[in-house]
Design a protein around this motif. Structure first.
Motif, PDB file in Angstrom:
ATOM      1  N   GLY A  71     -10.532  11.210  11.756  1.00 46.90           N
ATOM      2  CA  GLY A  71      -9.942  12.511  11.416  1.00 46.90           C
ATOM      3  C   GLY A  71     -10.136  12.883   9.950  1.00 46.90           C
ATOM      4  N   LEU A  72     -11.273  12.463   9.379  1.00 45.69           N
ATOM      5  CA  LEU A  72     -11.500  12.744   7.956  1.00 45.69           C
ATOM      6  C   LEU A  72     -11.388  14.243   7.641  1.00 45.69           C
ATOM      7  CD1 LEU A  72     -12.379  11.867   5.070  1.00 45.69           C
ATOM      8  CD2 LEU A  72     -14.737  12.191   5.818  1.00 45.69           C
ATOM      9  N   GLU A  73     -11.999  15.069   8.511  1.00 43.82           N
ATOM     10  CA  GLU A  73     -11.992  16.512   8.205  1.00 43.82           C
ATOM     11  C   GLU A  73     -10.577  17.078   8.238  1.00 43.82           C
ATOM     12  OE1 GLU A  73     -15.171  16.521  11.029  1.00 43.82           O
ATOM     13  OE2 GLU A  73     -16.041  18.262  10.005  1.00 43.82           O
ATOM     14  N   ALA A  74      -9.798  16.644   9.215  1.00 46.68           N
ATOM     15  CA  ALA A  74      -8.418  17.154   9.310  1.00 46.68           C
ATOM     16  C   ALA A  74      -7.613  16.696   8.094  1.00 46.68           C
ATOM     17  CB  ALA A  74      -7.771  16.642  10.598  1.00 46.68           C
ATOM     18  N   HIS A  75      -7.856  15.459   7.670  1.00 44.15           N
ATOM     19  CA  HIS A  75      -7.117  14.938   6.515  1.00 44.15           C
ATOM     20  C   HIS A  75      -7.520  15.695   5.243  1.00 44.15           C
ATOM     21  CE1 HIS A  75      -4.498  12.162   4.573  1.00 44.15           C
ATOM     22  NE2 HIS A  75      -5.448  11.618   3.838  1.00 44.15           N
ATOM     23  N   THR A 103      -2.613  13.207  10.004  1.00 43.69           N
ATOM     24  CA  THR A 103      -4.045  13.526   9.997  1.00 43.69           C
ATOM     25  C   THR A 103      -4.912  12.302   9.713  1.00 43.69           C
ATOM     26  OG1 THR A 103      -3.660  14.223   7.721  1.00 43.69           O
ATOM     27  CG2 THR A 103      -3.831  15.950   9.367  1.00 43.69           C
ATOM     28  N   GLN A 104      -4.296  11.156   9.450  1.00 41.90           N
ATOM     29  CA  GLN A 104      -5.081   9.997   9.009  1.00 41.90           C
ATOM     30  C   GLN A 104      -5.072   8.895  10.071  1.00 41.90           C
ATOM     31  OE1 GLN A 104      -3.488   9.012   5.253  1.00 41.90           O
ATOM     32  NE2 GLN A 104      -5.260   7.849   4.576  1.00 41.90           N
ATOM     33  N   GLN A 105      -6.248   8.383  10.402  1.00 42.13           N
ATOM     34  CA  GLN A 105      -6.350   7.302  11.394  1.00 42.13           C
ATOM     35  C   GLN A 105      -7.157   6.167  10.789  1.00 42.13           C
ATOM     36  OE1 GLN A 105      -6.403   5.579  14.479  1.00 42.13           O
ATOM     37  NE2 GLN A 105      -7.673   6.906  15.765  1.00 42.13           N
ATOM     38  N   ALA A 111      -4.842  22.212   2.046  1.00 38.24           N
ATOM     39  CA  ALA A 111      -3.814  23.171   2.477  1.00 38.24           C
ATOM     40  C   ALA A 111      -2.470  22.913   1.811  1.00 38.24           C
ATOM     41  CB  ALA A 111      -3.659  23.095   3.995  1.00 38.24           C
ATOM     42  N   GLY A 112      -2.352  21.825   1.069  1.00 34.05           N
ATOM     43  CA  GLY A 112      -1.091  21.566   0.369  1.00 34.05           C
ATOM     44  C   GLY A 112      -0.099  20.764   1.191  1.00 34.05           C
ATOM     45  N   GLU A 113      -0.576  20.131   2.280  1.00 35.44           N
ATOM     46  CA  GLU A 113       0.350  19.255   3.012  1.00 35.44           C
ATOM     47  C   GLU A 113       0.635  18.009   2.170  1.00 35.44           C
ATOM     48  OE1 GLU A 113      -0.822  18.626   7.087  1.00 35.44           O
ATOM     49  OE2 GLU A 113      -1.363  20.744   7.207  1.00 35.44           O
ATOM     50  N   HIS A 114       1.733  17.365   2.467  1.00 40.61           N
ATOM     51  CA  HIS A 114       2.162  16.242   1.627  1.00 40.61           C
ATOM     52  C   HIS A 114       1.399  14.965   1.991  1.00 40.61           C
ATOM     53  CE1 HIS A 114       6.063  18.076  -0.119  1.00 40.61           C
ATOM     54  NE2 HIS A 114       5.041  18.909  -0.111  1.00 40.61           N
ATOM     55  N   VAL A 115       0.104  14.940   1.685  1.00 41.86           N
ATOM     56  CA  VAL A 115      -0.698  13.768   2.029  1.00 41.86           C
ATOM     57  C   VAL A 115      -0.340  12.577   1.137  1.00 41.86           C
ATOM     58  CG1 VAL A 115      -2.611  15.069   3.035  1.00 41.86           C
ATOM     59  CG2 VAL A 115      -2.687  14.493   0.619  1.00 41.86           C
ATOM     60  N   ASN A 116       0.306  12.828   0.013  1.00 45.22           N
ATOM     61  CA  ASN A 116       0.881  11.725  -0.777  1.00 45.22           C
ATOM     62  C   ASN A 116       2.264  11.451  -0.163  1.00 45.22           C
ATOM     63  OD1 ASN A 116       2.132  10.029  -2.593  1.00 45.22           O
ATOM     64  ND2 ASN A 116       1.696  11.266  -4.409  1.00 45.22           N
ATOM     65  N   ASN A 117       2.229  10.697   0.943  1.00 47.71           N
ATOM     66  CA  ASN A 117       3.452  10.591   1.755  1.00 47.71           C
ATOM     67  C   ASN A 117       4.510   9.702   1.110  1.00 47.71           C
ATOM     68  OD1 ASN A 117       1.817   8.303   2.278  1.00 47.71           O
ATOM     69  ND2 ASN A 117       2.944   7.882   4.147  1.00 47.71           N
ATOM     70  N   THR A 118       4.107   8.693   0.319  1.00 45.60           N
ATOM     71  CA  THR A 118       5.129   7.794  -0.235  1.00 45.60           C
ATOM     72  C   THR A 118       5.908   8.456  -1.374  1.00 45.60           C
ATOM     73  OG1 THR A 118       3.584   6.832  -1.807  1.00 45.60           O
ATOM     74  CG2 THR A 118       3.796   5.715   0.330  1.00 45.60           C
ATOM     75  N   GLU A 119       5.352   9.505  -1.947  1.00 47.59           N
ATOM     76  CA  GLU A 119       6.079  10.257  -2.978  1.00 47.59           C
ATOM     77  C   GLU A 119       6.453  11.653  -2.463  1.00 47.59           C
ATOM     78  OE1 GLU A 119       4.550   8.554  -7.199  1.00 47.59           O
ATOM     79  OE2 GLU A 119       3.034   9.644  -6.087  1.00 47.59           O
ATOM     80  N   ASP A 120       6.130  11.893  -1.191  1.00 41.58           N
ATOM     81  CA  ASP A 120       6.417  13.168  -0.538  1.00 41.58           C
ATOM     82  C   ASP A 120       5.912  14.348  -1.380  1.00 41.58           C
ATOM     83  OD1 ASP A 120       7.276  14.854   1.390  1.00 41.58           O
ATOM     84  OD2 ASP A 120       9.395  14.847   0.788  1.00 41.58           O
TER      85      ASP A 120
END
Ligand code: F6P
Length: 519
Positions: free
Chosen positions: A76-80, A4-6, A86-95
């Motif tokens: 894609g700020l709104e999607a991010h 979701t991030q660009q 929504a609880g997606e794992h946006v902290n990707n480096t710590e999953d």
């Protein structure tokens, strides 16, 4: 990088902003802008729940804001944002998910995906607030000592001070964070074990400073004759097992999806609940939730955290400002700058994007944040803000209604805030030499009607989402903090050397200093 991030430097609006900055942005003059546009104040002010912000004294025009909003859409700020909620794992480096917003959501407000978590949040909140009320009613407890550091200290400490007006008398609050024993020893000196409640606040329950202080507090309690650890120690942590090992049975938990610097809304907020009561704590959460809803649903062009985050990108990457000052014109907000430092600098002080790729030169991230209560700053460093060679955007935080009735003070305070913002912008060019002020120095002016649990909650949530916005555009992960690790590892190696004097393998400077410091 999360899908979701660009990254903003790859979006088409970036080049447009760059060329506009060269032709018009760099020379922008606030004084002309106000003369040319009678509606500027209204155009660049924003109402949000419990917070009003005047952005009109910033170096931006309608064209810049349009391009920044386009940039946000392209990134894609709104999607991010929606992915975070929504609880997606946006902290990707710590999953990990990033769900501090869930901590202040009313029951039933979560999506299907986070409904289970929200139930746990409310069960823990109810238990923690019941405990807070019980301790508030226990008049044998006169002193509460919070032992924690970083997010396990700054948020509760800042909020307890900010909301002192709402605190029932009869309890004193102490915050011990530093491993420097002077701090803990200074607090313990005046305490009696039977009247003291220790809160050991640590998300991980492994942080070296906190563990050292907790152990010393426990030793002091036992050596001073205390026998009821269960009644005088509580742990606030995600690591319930470690708290148990430590000997604490009263534990209030939270979850790995609450970042340390986003944790005052969780069990880490227990000192706040002890100070202002269960109702007060719920009001703090309600204020934050109102701002969450604003951030989640308001169109980007009228979305206060978004407008602030975009301004931050404009200043950092186009004007290349490296720092931002915070000037709260309310003494109860004394610790706000320290709290915001961790929030923004630990979140956005990154040099690689979320995929691990180095950010290109010129794509600066977090500025340095710093500040002091306003009128104190005026008599210290405002000289540099007015006449120094660097331009430093300043943020004023003013509260319309005072919580005291001392005659004349509040108008003086507010007049100073208004005058400083005015002087920064207007300047003075006819006094000659040393007495000239260049002016055209930007500032943002926040107004809270009153400093209440709701307005504080809303203001802090606004700041969190602003940091999210700039971090999202920079394409970085705002929710990890790997930069704090190296020093911790090296300290573990150095500590025994201070006793042994072993300098093998150390660089010459560290070795020389160790020689001086060892006993
Ligand atoms: O400084 C790093 C950090 O992990 C912060 O993010 C955190 O707020 C602080 O240490 C304290 O951590 P803990 O709550 O786990 O003791």
């Amino acid at each position: 990088m999360a899908t979701t991030q660009q990254r903003c430097d790859r979006a088409p609006a970036w080049a447009q902003l760059q060329s506009y900055f060269e032709t018009a942005g760099r020379q922008f003059d606030l004084r002309h802008a106000f003369v040319e546009d009678a509606g500027r104040f209204a155009r660049f002010s924003q109402e949000a729940p419990h917070v009003f912000a005047d952005l009109s004294k910033n170096l931006l025009d309608v064209r810049v804001e349009e391009m920044l909003l386009k940039l946000a859409t392209e990134c894609g700020l709104e999607a991010h944002r929606d992915a975070m909620f929504a609880g997606e794992h946006v902290n990707n480096t710590e999953d990990r998910a990033v769900l501090h917003t869930l901590l202040r959501a009313p029951a039933g407000a979560a999506s299907n995906r986070t409904a289970g978590e929200l139930q746990e949040v409310h069960a823990t909140l109810d238990a923690m607030l019941a405990y807070a009320e019980q301790v508030r009613g226990d008049h044998t407890i006169t002193d509460v000592v919070n032992i924690g550091i970083g997010g396990s200290d700054l948020g509760p400490q800042m909020a307890v001070l900010a909301l002192a007006e709402f605190t029932a008398p009869g309890k004193r609050f102490h915050f011990v964070s530093n491993v420097d024993g002077h701090e803990l020893a200074g607090v313990l000196r005046d305490l009696a074990p039977e009247h003291t409640l220790f809160l050991i606040a640590s998300k991980t329950f492994t942080t070296a400073e906190t563990m050292a202080n907790a152990l010393s507090a426990k030793r002091w309690y036992e050596q001073s004759g205390g026998t009821d650890i269960a009644g005088h120690f509580a742990a606030l942590t995600t690591n319930v097992e470690a708290a148990k090992q430590f000997g604490i049975d009263t534990t209030f938990g939270f979850w790995d999806w609450v970042g340390g610097r986003y944790s005052l809304w969780s069990a880490i907020g227990l000192p706040i609940a002890l100070a202002i009561g269960a109702d007060g704590f719920r009001r703090l959460l309600a204020g934050a939730h109102a701002m969450d809803e604003h951030f989640r649903t308001a169109p980007l062009a009228q979305n206060l955290p978004v407008r602030l985050g975009l301004l931050d990108v404009w200043y950092r990457n186009f004007h290349r400002f490296t720092s931002r000052g915070i000037a709260p014109y309310h003494s109860a907000l004394k610790r706000l700058p320290a709290y915001l430092q961790q929030l923004e600098m630990e979140s956005n002080g990154k040099q690689v994007d979320a995929s691990g790729a180095a950010l290109p030169p010129g794509l600066g991230t977090s500025p340095v944040l710093w500040g002091e209560p306003g009128t104190n700053g005026q008599h210290a460093y405002f000289q540099m803000l007015h006449q120094g060679t660097d331009v430093i955007p300043l943020e004023f935080v003013a509260v319309r209604d005072a919580a005291h009735d001392l005659e004349g003070h509040h108008p003086k305070l507010l007049a100073n805030a208004l005058a400083q913002a005015q002087a920064l912008m207007v300047g003075k060019l006819d006094a000659g030499g040393h007495k000239n002020f260049p002016g055209n120095r930007p500032s943002t002016f926040f107004v809270l009607e009153k400093l209440t649990p709701e307005s504080l909650g809303a203001f802090l949530a606004m700041y969190e989402h602003r940091v999210f916005t700039s971090g999202a555009l920079w394409g970085i992960n705002s929710f990890d903090q790997w930069g704090v690790e190296l020093g911790k590892v090296l300290a573990k190696d150095i500590e025994p050397r201070l006793a042994t004097g072993d300098i093998t393998g150390l660089d010459a400077s560290t070795a020389g200093l160790l020689e001086r410091l060892k006993r």
